[in-house]
Write an enzyme that holds these catalytic residues in place. Structure first.
Site: not given
Length: 214
Positions: A78-79
């Site tokens: 994720c980011d």
């Protein structure tokens, strides 16, 4: 058995998954985020930036997993970044930058974008992969100078995308949101559920193989 791996050092993301009933193995990627952003260039769509970073993080941990013998697993990367005035903002890292950002976003709205990547490993090979992003509109309050300085002094806003949290101290200064709360925290459960389905994994399977010991 589907072993779940979270390719992130974020305690907030880990907390979301634990609260949702799964205990992932945590492996932190070593990708150079700035280099990836530079490679994409200034004209890259914000959604592409966060999704590309999420994909890079998920793929980065795979060699280490295989070396450890975790050759059958589902990896989530994720980011998150805040989109305001057409610009993406990540972690401020310094009090001065965090203060400046809060002064620009106080009393306003911005969109928290989170890229998600899900990879499925089988016998050490990627057999399925999918990615997408979520966007949630955050309406910020206008903290007093004293409250803002006290918040900055905690160090929390220096270490999180957009210089705020929803689930911790920063929650005092969020008026409301439009969208998925878990994606603002860092990992959107509704989107991850759909991505897991795309690679052939259901929530019940995750619960069975990665149950949280309560």
């Amino acid at each position: 058995m589907t072993h779940l791996v979270l390719a992130s050092a974020s305690p907030a993301r880990l907390s979301v998954l634990r609260g949702a009933g799964v205990e992932p193995t945590v492996r932190v990627s070593g990708v150079d985020e700035d280099a990836i952003i530079d490679r994409l260039g200034p004209s890259a769509a914000p959604e592409l930036v966060v999704t590309t970073l999420a994909e890079a993080k998920a793929r980065d941990v795979i060699p280490a997993l295989i070396a450890e013998g975790l050759s059958d697993a589902v990896v989530i990367g994720c980011d998150s970044m805040l989109l305001i005035d057409g610009e993406l903002q990540g972690k401020p890292h310094s009090v001065d930058i965090a203060r400046s950002r809060w002064r620009s976003m106080a009393g306003r709205s911005a969109t928290l974008l989170t890229g998600h990547s899900v990879l499925r490993l089988s016998d050490g090979a990627i057999v399925a992969d999918t990615s997408d992003h979520s966007g949630t509109v955050v309406h910020f309050a206008s903290p007093s100078d004293a409250d803002l300085e006290a918040y900055l002094a905690t160090g929390e806003p220096l270490k999180v995308a957009g210089a705020f949290t929803l689930d911790s101290l920063g929650g005092w200064f969020v008026e409301r949101i439009e969208g998925d709360p878990s994606s603002v925290i860092g990992i959107g459960l509704p989107l991850v559920r759909r991505l897991l389905s795309d690679v052939g994994v259901g929530v019940a399977e995750l619960w069975s193989a990665n149950a949280v010991v309560r």
